[in-house]
Design an enzyme around this catalytic site. Structure first.
Site, PDB file in Angstrom:
ATOM      1  N   HIS A   1     106.109  19.761 -14.885  1.00 23.40           N
ATOM      2  CA  HIS A   1     105.254  20.887 -14.508  1.00 23.40           C
ATOM      3  C   HIS A   1     105.785  22.176 -15.115  1.00 23.40           C
ATOM      4  CE1 HIS A   1     108.337  20.322 -11.394  1.00 23.40           C
ATOM      5  NE2 HIS A   1     108.369  21.645 -11.293  1.00 23.40           N
TER       6      HIS A   1
ATOM      7  N   HIS B   1     105.917  26.214 -14.495  1.00 25.63           N
ATOM      8  CA  HIS B   1     105.729  27.336 -13.579  1.00 25.63           C
ATOM      9  C   HIS B   1     105.250  28.543 -14.383  1.00 25.63           C
ATOM     10  CE1 HIS B   1     108.335  25.769 -10.197  1.00 25.63           C
ATOM     11  NE2 HIS B   1     108.875  25.093 -11.197  1.00 25.63           N
TER      12      HIS B   1
HETATM   13  P1  5GP Z   1     110.706  22.474  -9.359  1.00 19.08           P
HETATM   14  O1  5GP Z   1     111.878  22.983  -8.554  1.00 19.08           O
HETATM   15  O2  5GP Z   1     110.622  20.959  -9.315  1.00 19.08           O
HETATM   16  O3  5GP Z   1     110.681  23.015 -10.773  1.00 19.08           O
HETATM   17  O4  5GP Z   1     109.438  23.087  -8.683  1.00 19.08           O
HETATM   18  C1  5GP Z   1     108.596  22.397  -7.831  1.00 19.08           C
HETATM   19  C2  5GP Z   1     107.600  23.395  -7.301  1.00 19.08           C
HETATM   20  O5  5GP Z   1     106.593  22.692  -6.630  1.00 19.08           O
HETATM   21  C3  5GP Z   1     108.201  24.399  -6.293  1.00 19.08           C
HETATM   22  O6  5GP Z   1     107.965  25.714  -6.748  1.00 19.08           O
HETATM   23  C4  5GP Z   1     107.472  24.081  -4.997  1.00 19.08           C
HETATM   24  O7  5GP Z   1     107.185  25.230  -4.233  1.00 19.08           O
HETATM   25  C5  5GP Z   1     106.206  23.399  -5.491  1.00 19.08           C
HETATM   26  N1  5GP Z   1     105.675  22.418  -4.564  1.00 19.08           N
HETATM   27  C6  5GP Z   1     106.377  21.424  -3.958  1.00 19.08           C
HETATM   28  N2  5GP Z   1     105.542  20.695  -3.177  1.00 19.08           N
HETATM   29  C7  5GP Z   1     104.313  21.238  -3.314  1.00 19.08           C
HETATM   30  C8  5GP Z   1     103.038  20.908  -2.747  1.00 19.08           C
HETATM   31  O8  5GP Z   1     102.876  19.976  -1.966  1.00 19.08           O
HETATM   32  N3  5GP Z   1     101.997  21.694  -3.117  1.00 19.08           N
HETATM   33  C9  5GP Z   1     102.130  22.734  -3.979  1.00 19.08           C
HETATM   34  N4  5GP Z   1     101.035  23.433  -4.261  1.00 19.08           N
HETATM   35  N5  5GP Z   1     103.310  23.075  -4.532  1.00 19.08           N
HETATM   36  C10 5GP Z   1     104.394  22.332  -4.207  1.00 19.08           C
END
Ligand code: 5GP
Ligand code: ZN
Length: 139
Positions: free
Chosen positions: A102, A104
């Site tokens: 993903h 951001h």
């Molecule tokens: P990572 O730390 O893996 O780069 O970021 C994962 C992102 O996914 C985080 O910013 C977190 O807030 C978001 N996230 C985790 N679970 C969910 C969810 O169920 N729905 C949404 N919309 N975002 C999520």
């Protein structure tokens, strides 16, 4: 399409879990991050499941690229941001918590204090060239 049963983002793609959707096409989905770092924090994902960026086939990354810049501009304008970060965390060491690749999009305001520490250093002579050679050999 690759689907991983226990993946939160695969469940968002299928509609098993709710999300606030912004954009989708055959290959990608954009939705609001549920725990934003700043107002407008948006996630862009390929619909197909790949753990990390390096696992993504190039046609999937191309589909992501077709949307990423336009989406970043839209997010930024919508919240009148002064700037934005585009981040792709890969692996726990890099802060990846959801193992579905993903991107951001994080709107930034001048002086907001988000990510205000970016540690950097200088290479000793010859090290950058050695590392570049090793990276080229891995390509
Ligand atoms: P990572 O730390 O893996 O780069 O970021 C994962 C992102 O996914 C985080 O910013 C977190 O807030 C978001 N996230 C985790 N679970 C969910 C969810 O169920 N729905 C949404 N919309 N975002 C999520
Ligand atoms: Zn997934």
């Amino acid at each position: 399409m690759v689907v991983k049963q226990d993946c939160i983002f695969c469940k968002i793609v299928s509609g098993q879990l709710p999300s606030v959707r912004i954009y989708e096409d055959d290959n990608v989905l954009a939705f609001m991050d549920v725990n934003p770092v700043s107002f407008g924090h948006t996630l862009l994902i390929p619909k197909s499941h790949y753990d990390k960026l390096a696992d993504c086939p190039s046609d999937i990354l191309a589909a992501v690229s077709l949307v990423l810049g336009r989406l970043a501009g839209a997010v930024s304008r919508a919240v009148a941001a002064d700037g934005y970060n585009v981040l792709c965390n890969n692996g726990r060491a890099a802060g990846q918590l959801v193992d579905h690749v993903h991107f951001h999009i994080i709107p930034r305001m001048t002086g907001d204090g988000v990510f205000n520490s970016w540690p950097s250093f200088s290479y000793e002579d010859g090290i950058a060239e050695q590392l570049a050679e090793k990276i080229c050999a891995e390509l």
